[in-house]
Design a protein around this motif. Structure first.
Motif, PDB file in Angstrom:
ATOM      1  N   ALA A   1      19.100   9.288 -11.757  1.00  0.00           N
ATOM      2  CA  ALA A   1      18.049   8.269 -11.586  1.00  0.00           C
ATOM      3  C   ALA A   1      16.806   8.823 -10.895  1.00  0.00           C
ATOM      4  N   SER A   2      17.016   9.734  -9.904  1.00  0.00           N
ATOM      5  CA  SER A   2      15.875  10.224  -9.121  1.00  0.00           C
ATOM      6  C   SER A   2      14.904  11.040  -9.965  1.00  0.00           C
ATOM      7  N   PHE A   3      15.385  11.600 -11.061  1.00  0.00           N
ATOM      8  CA  PHE A   3      14.538  12.488 -11.859  1.00  0.00           C
ATOM      9  C   PHE A   3      14.063  11.852 -13.160  1.00  0.00           C
ATOM     10  N   PHE A   4      14.432  10.617 -13.362  1.00  0.00           N
ATOM     11  CA  PHE A   4      14.230  10.035 -14.684  1.00  0.00           C
ATOM     12  C   PHE A   4      12.751   9.783 -15.004  1.00  0.00           C
ATOM     13  N   ARG A   5      12.387  10.028 -16.261  1.00  0.00           N
ATOM     14  CA  ARG A   5      11.009   9.816 -16.725  1.00  0.00           C
ATOM     15  C   ARG A   5      10.967   8.464 -17.451  1.00  0.00           C
ATOM     16  N   LYS A   6      10.199   7.549 -16.916  1.00  0.00           N
ATOM     17  CA  LYS A   6      10.185   6.186 -17.472  1.00  0.00           C
ATOM     18  C   LYS A   6       9.439   6.097 -18.810  1.00  0.00           C
ATOM     19  N   TRP A   7       8.299   6.772 -18.908  1.00  0.00           N
ATOM     20  CA  TRP A   7       7.504   6.724 -20.139  1.00  0.00           C
ATOM     21  C   TRP A   7       7.751   7.975 -20.963  1.00  0.00           C
ATOM     22  N   ASN A   8       7.838   7.829 -22.239  1.00  0.00           N
ATOM     23  CA  ASN A   8       8.043   8.979 -23.103  1.00  0.00           C
ATOM     24  C   ASN A   8       7.337   8.735 -24.437  1.00  0.00           C
ATOM     25  N   ILE A   9       7.319   9.772 -25.268  1.00  0.00           N
ATOM     26  CA  ILE A   9       6.707   9.643 -26.593  1.00  0.00           C
ATOM     27  C   ILE A   9       7.743  10.044 -27.641  1.00  0.00           C
ATOM     28  N   ASN A  10       7.899   9.226 -28.620  1.00  0.00           N
ATOM     29  CA  ASN A  10       8.798   9.545 -29.723  1.00  0.00           C
ATOM     30  C   ASN A  10       8.021   9.513 -31.028  1.00  0.00           C
ATOM     31  N   THR A  11       8.496  10.269 -31.996  1.00  0.00           N
ATOM     32  CA  THR A  11       7.963  10.106 -33.345  1.00  0.00           C
ATOM     33  C   THR A  11       9.134   9.880 -34.288  1.00  0.00           C
ATOM     34  N   ALA A  12       8.870   9.127 -35.332  1.00  0.00           N
ATOM     35  CA  ALA A  12       9.923   8.849 -36.303  1.00  0.00           C
ATOM     36  C   ALA A  12       9.373   9.062 -37.699  1.00  0.00           C
ATOM     37  N   VAL A  13      10.181   9.613 -38.567  1.00  0.00           N
ATOM     38  CA  VAL A  13       9.829   9.705 -39.991  1.00  0.00           C
ATOM     39  C   VAL A  13      10.969   9.084 -40.790  1.00  0.00           C
ATOM     40  N   ASN A  14      10.595   8.431 -41.877  1.00  0.00           N
ATOM     41  CA  ASN A  14      11.624   7.767 -42.665  1.00  0.00           C
ATOM     42  C   ASN A  14      11.256   7.723 -44.145  1.00  0.00           C
ATOM     43  N   ILE A  15      12.265   7.625 -44.965  1.00  0.00           N
ATOM     44  CA  ILE A  15      12.099   7.425 -46.409  1.00  0.00           C
ATOM     45  C   ILE A  15      12.792   6.107 -46.747  1.00  0.00           C
ATOM     46  N   ASN A  16      12.056   5.212 -47.396  1.00  0.00           N
ATOM     47  CA  ASN A  16      12.631   3.903 -47.705  1.00  0.00           C
ATOM     48  C   ASN A  16      12.733   3.686 -49.210  1.00  0.00           C
ATOM     49  N   PHE A  17      13.862   3.184 -49.631  1.00  0.00           N
ATOM     50  CA  PHE A  17      14.026   2.725 -51.005  1.00  0.00           C
ATOM     51  C   PHE A  17      13.913   1.207 -50.966  1.00  0.00           C
ATOM     52  N   SER A  18      12.957   0.676 -51.730  1.00  0.00           N
ATOM     53  CA  SER A  18      12.711  -0.762 -51.627  1.00  0.00           C
ATOM     54  C   SER A  18      13.096  -1.478 -52.913  1.00  0.00           C
ATOM     55  N   TYR A  19      13.365  -2.762 -52.761  1.00  0.00           N
ATOM     56  CA  TYR A  19      13.725  -3.603 -53.895  1.00  0.00           C
ATOM     57  C   TYR A  19      12.984  -4.927 -53.747  1.00  0.00           C
ATOM     58  N   LYS A  20      12.199  -5.284 -54.767  1.00  0.00           N
ATOM     59  CA  LYS A  20      11.407  -6.512 -54.695  1.00  0.00           C
ATOM     60  C   LYS A  20      12.290  -7.717 -54.975  1.00  0.00           C
ATOM     61  N   ILE A  21      12.115  -8.730 -54.120  1.00  0.00           N
ATOM     62  CA  ILE A  21      12.797  -9.988 -54.383  1.00  0.00           C
ATOM     63  C   ILE A  21      11.719 -11.051 -54.585  1.00  0.00           C
ATOM     64  N   ASN A  22      12.079 -12.304 -54.532  1.00  0.00           N
ATOM     65  CA  ASN A  22      11.128 -13.369 -54.839  1.00  0.00           C
ATOM     66  C   ASN A  22       9.938 -13.377 -53.893  1.00  0.00           C
ATOM     67  N   ASN A  23       8.859 -13.986 -54.333  1.00  0.00           N
ATOM     68  CA  ASN A  23       7.653 -14.213 -53.527  1.00  0.00           C
ATOM     69  C   ASN A  23       7.023 -12.922 -53.040  1.00  0.00           C
ATOM     70  N   GLY A  24       7.240 -11.840 -53.734  1.00  0.00           N
ATOM     71  CA  GLY A  24       6.590 -10.585 -53.368  1.00  0.00           C
ATOM     72  C   GLY A  24       7.196  -9.916 -52.156  1.00  0.00           C
ATOM     73  N   SER A  25       8.282 -10.449 -51.605  1.00  0.00           N
ATOM     74  CA  SER A  25       8.901  -9.818 -50.453  1.00  0.00           C
ATOM     75  C   SER A  25       9.828  -8.691 -50.916  1.00  0.00           C
ATOM     76  N   LYS A  26      10.131  -7.794 -49.965  1.00  0.00           N
ATOM     77  CA  LYS A  26      10.918  -6.607 -50.317  1.00  0.00           C
ATOM     78  C   LYS A  26      12.028  -6.392 -49.311  1.00  0.00           C
ATOM     79  N   LEU A  27      13.146  -5.912 -49.807  1.00  0.00           N
ATOM     80  CA  LEU A  27      14.195  -5.397 -48.934  1.00  0.00           C
ATOM     81  C   LEU A  27      14.142  -3.881 -49.047  1.00  0.00           C
ATOM     82  N   TYR A  28      14.408  -3.197 -47.948  1.00  0.00           N
ATOM     83  CA  TYR A  28      14.386  -1.746 -48.054  1.00  0.00           C
ATOM     84  C   TYR A  28      15.422  -1.122 -47.132  1.00  0.00           C
TER      85      TYR A  28
END
Lengths: 473, 204
Positions: A410-437
Motif C-alpha cells: 500500500a505504501s508504494f502504490f501508484r493511484k493514477w496510471n495510463i493504459n492502452t487497449a487495442v481490440n478487433i470486433n466482429f459485429s452483427y447488425k440487428i434491428n433499428n441499426g443497432s449492432k452486437l459485437y
C-alpha cells in the motif's frame, strides 16, 4: 505507580521475563489501523456499478422509445378516432335528413311542391359533391380537430401552405408542441411529396374513397422520413470484457545500485532471476463500461466513455514469518524500509497459500474505431483507446528486494496510471441499426504499478474478449 | 560510464517518527507500529483470553496512539506513554465482559493440568507468559498490573473498580498460584524460600 524499591525478586523476575517476550500481529491489524487512521473511505463499488447500470438502462429505454414518436402516435390515433366520429355523425345526420324527406313524401301528400323539394335536395347533394373542400385551418378550432383536418385533407393543406407562405396554421402559437412538430413536417414536405400523396389519394378516392389506411401510410411515411433525416452521427456503446491479467516484473536497472549496499537484495540471494522467485497465476477479471461515439466519417468513429475494471492475479506464497526489507530508490540513493510479514516466496507444501492482488479501477477510455469491413449484416472493426485510470483500492502485495518475502504494498502504490487497449470486433447488425459485437482485446498498463521509490517495476497486461452493443441516438 | 555513489540513509529516529505521526504520515506510522507492536502485543496477550482478543486490543490501542499522539509532551519515555495507552485499552476491553473480584481457591493451581505441549518450550520468557495466562482472569489482571506494569494497589483498585484491599488479596493469591504453576512446570524451584529462589531458576 508502586515504589520500585518494594518490588521483590519474584516480581523482578516476572518483569524481566515478560519484557523479553514479543509477539507479531497479523497483517490485518496494521491494515485496519492504517485504514482507520488514514480515514480511507471504502469505495462503494457495488453502488457505483449499480448506478451505471441504471443510467445505461434508462438511456437505452429513452432512446428506443423517443417521446416524439409516442406523442405523434397518440395524436394520430386521436385524429383517426375523431375522424371516424365525425364521419359517423355526418352519416347519421344525412340519414336523418333522408328519413325526414321520405316521411314527408310517404304521407300521401305528394304535390308539385313535394317534387320541387326532392329536386332541390338532389341538387344540393350534387352541388356538395363537386364543391372543393374548404380548409378549416384558418378557423380557430380545437387542436385535435385541426390535426384531423390536416390528416384527412392533405390537398387542402397543400393549398393552404401555398396560400400562407409555407405556414398552414395562422394560430400556430396556440398549438401544443407535438402538433407543432407535425406542422413542421407538413411544411417541410416538398411539392413532389405532396403530388405523390395526391396521386395516392386520388387513386384511393377513385377506387374506394379516402380510407384511413392511406392516411395512416402517409403519416407513417412522414414520421419515418423524419426519423431517417434525424439519424445522427452519435452512437452509444455498452460493453463488458472478461479478461485475464498477467504481469511482467523488471529490476535490471537498479541491480547495479545493490553492489555497495548492506540492504538484503537479490544479488545476495541464490535466486537466479525475478521470474523464478515470483510465481503468479492469472485470474479472471473484467471491464464494463459505457461510451459515446461520434462518426467522423463513415468508417472512423471517435469514442469517449467511463469504464470500471477489476484486475487481479494470484501469487503462490508460503506462510512463514520474517522481515521483508524493501530498498527505496531516491535520487539514485538507496534507503530501506522493513515490514513484518507472514508470507514468503519459498517454503514447504504444508504452508502453501495464495495471495490475491486485486485492483478496482475507474478509467476514462478515449479512442478511435475504424470500420475495416461492413456488409449487410456483418462487419469488422479495429479499435484502440488510451485510458487514464484511477485505482480505487491498494490491497496488494509486493516482493521484498531480496525476493524472499511478500509485504503489503500500500505504501508504494501508484493511484493514477495510463493504459492502452487495442481490440478487433466482429459485429452483427440487428434491428433499428443497432449492432452486437465481440472480439479479442489486449490492454497494457504503461506505468509501473508501484511508484518510483520501489525498485522492482511491475507492468500488467490483460487479455480479454470484448462483448458489446452499439446503437445510434 | 558514471559511477553511482550509494549511501544508505540512517534509520528514522524516534523523534522523526513522532514528527511524522503528528503529520499523519503513513510511513512514520508504519515505522512506529513496527517498532512497538511486538512488545505491545505481548502486553495485550498477557491480559487477553485469546490471541484474537489480543490483536483487537492492539489495534484499538494503536488507533488511540495515532489519534492522540499530539497529547504526548516529551516528558517521559515514549514507549511508556504507548504502554499506558495499551494497558488502559486492555482493561477497558476486559471490563466490557468480565468482573475482576472473583475468588479462586488456591487448590486451583495444584489441580491445573498443565500439558507439556501446551507451553512451548522455545524460550523461558514465553513459558512464563503462558503460565501467567493460565491464571484466572481476575488474578491475572491484578498480577499483570501490579507485578509487571508497576501500578500500585490503589491504582489497580481504581482501574478495575475494586477495593485496594481486594487488589492486595487478589495479588497475594495470584502470586501464590503462579509460583505453584511455575514450580509444577519446573521453571522455578523452592518458591517458599524467596531469598534464594532466583538462584534456582533453571536455564538462567
Amino acid at each position: 505507580m508502586n515504589d520500585q524499591n518494594n518490588r521483590d525478586a519474584f516480581e523482578q523476575f516476572l518483569t524481566d521475563e515478560t519484557d523479553k517476550h514479543q509477539l507479531f500481529a497479523s497483517d490485518a491489524v496494521w491494515a485496519n489501523i492504517s485504514k482507520q487512521v488514514q480515514k480511507e473511505k471504502s469505495w462503494p463499488a457495488l453502488t457505483i456499478v449499480a448506478f451505471f447500470i441504471v443510467i445505461g438502462l434508462s438511456v437505452a429505454t429513452i432512446l428506443n422509445y423517443p417521446p416524439d414518436n409516442i406523442l405523434a402516435k397518440a395524436h394520430y390515433n386521436d385524429s383517426v378516432q375523431i375522424a371516424h366520429q365525425k364521419e359517423a355523425a355526418a352519416i347519421i345526420a344525412s340519414k336523418a335528413k333522408d328519413d325526414d324527406l321520405e316521411s314527408r313524401i310517404s304521407s300521401q301528400k305528394i304535390t308539385a311542391k313535394t317534387f320541387a323539394e326532392i329536386e332541390k335536395h338532389q341538387q344540393a347533394v350534387a352541388l356538395a359533391a363537386v364543391t372543393p373542400t374548404v380548409s378549416v385551418v384558418d378557423v380557430k378550432v380545437k387542436p385535435e380537430v385541426a390535426v384531423t383536418e390536416k390528416v384527412r385533407k392533405p390537398l387542402a393543406v397543400k393549398e393552404n401552405v401555398l396560400a400562407n407562405n409555407g405556414s398552414p396554421f395562422t394560430k400556430e402559437e396556440t398549438l401544443p408542441l407535438a402538433m407543432a412538430a407535425i406542422t413542421d413536417e407538413v411544411a417541410n414536405t416538398t411539392n413532389t411529396d405532396i403530388a405523390k400523396s395526391d396521386d395516392k389519394i386520388g387513386e384511393s378516392d377513385a377506387n374506394e374513397g379516402v380510407t384511413d389506411n392511406v392516411y395512416k401510410d402517409y403519416f407513417a411515411a412522414l414520421i419515418k422520413k423524419k426519423a431517417t433525416k434525424k439519424s445522427t452521427r452519435w452512437t452509444y456503446d455498452i460493453y463488458a470484457t472478461p479478461s485475464k491479467s498477467y504481469r511482467n516484473l523488471e529490476d535490471d536497472k537498479v541491480r547495479n545500485l545493490y553492489t555497495t549496499t548492506s540492504i538484503p537484495n537479490a544479488n545476495n540471494t541464490n535466486t537466479a532471476s525475478l521470474s523464478n522467485a515470483v510465481r503468479h497465476k492469472p485470474a479472471l477479471g473484467s471491464e464494463a463500461g459505457i461510451a459515446i461515439g461520434y462518426n467522423l466519417t463513415t468508417k472512423l468513429t471517435v469514442k469517449a466513455g467511463l469504464q470500471f475494471n477489476i484486475r487481479q492475479y494470484y501469487i503462490d506464497a508460503y506462510q512463514t514469518f520474517g522481515i521483508a526489507t524493501i530498498a527505496i530508490v531516491q535520487n539514485n540513493r538507496l534507503d530501506s524500509l522493513s515490514f513484518y510479514t507472514r508470507f514468503g516466496s519459498s517454503g514447504n507444501s504444508y504452508s502453501e497459500t495464495k495471495l490475491d492482488n486485486r485492483l478496482y479501477q475507474l478509467s476514462i477510455p478515449l479512442g478511435l474505431e475504424w470500420t475495416a469491413f461492413e456488409g449487410k449484416k456483418l462487419g469488422l472493426n479495429l479499435g484502440a483507446s488510451v485510458q487514464p485510470t484511477f485505482t480505487l483500492n491498494k490491497n496488494v502485495y509486493l516482493i521484498s528486494t531480496d525476493y524472499k518475502y511478500y509485504a503489503n504494498g500500500a505504501s508504494f502504490f501508484r493511484k493514477w496510471n495510463i493504459n492502452t487497449a487495442v481490440n478487433i470486433n466482429f459485429s452483427y447488425k440487428i434491428n433499428n441499426g443497432s449492432k452486437l459485437y465481440f472480439g479479442p482485446q489486449v490492454r497494457y498498463q504503461h506505468l509501473p504499478t508501484y511508484n518510483d521509490a520501489y525498485p522492482i517495476k511491475e507492468y500488467r497486461l490483460d487479455y480479454g474478449v470484448k462483448i458489446g452493443f452499439i446503437k445510434g441516438f | 560510464m558514471s559511477i553511482l555513489r550509494v549511501k544508505t540513509l540512517p534509520p528514522m529516529t524516534e523523534q522523526t517518527i513522532i514528527q511524522g505521526c503528528l503529520q499523519n504520515d503513513l510511513l512514520a506510522q508504519r515505522e512506529l507500529y513496527n517498532m512497538f507492536s511486538p512488545k505491545m502485543l505481548s502486553v495485550c496477550y498477557r491480559f487477553a483470553q485469546h490471541r484474537e482478543d489480543a490483536e483487537d486490543m492492539l489495534q484499538e490501542a494503536f488507533i488511540k496512539v495515532f489519534t492522540q499522539i499530539h497529547t504526548f509532551q516529551n516528558k517521559g519515555a515514549f514507549e511508556g506513554w504507548i504502554r499506558r495507552i495499551v494497558v488502559h485499552t486492555c482493561i477497558n476491553f476486559l471490563k466490557k465482559y468480565k468482573k475482576f473480584n472473583e475468588h479462586v481457591d488456591l487448590d486451583y493451581a495444584n489441580n491445573l493440568f498443565v500439558k507439556e505441549e501446551s507451553i512451548p518450550s522455545i524460550m523461558q520468557a514465553k513459558q512464563v507468559v503462558e503460565c501467567i495466562r493460565l491464571l484466572p482472569l481476575g488474578y491475572r489482571t491484578v498480577l499483570n498490573l501490579y507485578a509487571i506494569e508497576g501500578y500500585s494497589h490503589k491504582e489497580v483498585g481504581e482501574l478495575l473498580e475494586i477495593g485496594e484491599s481486594t487488589s492486595r488479596s487478589q495479588y497475594t493469591r495470584a502470586k501464590a498460584m503462579l509460583e505453584t504453576i511455575l514450580v509444577n512446570k519446573r521453571i522455578i524451584e523452592h518458591p517458599k524460600h524467596e531469598l534464594n529462589w532466583m538462584a534456582a531458576i533453571r536455564n538462567k
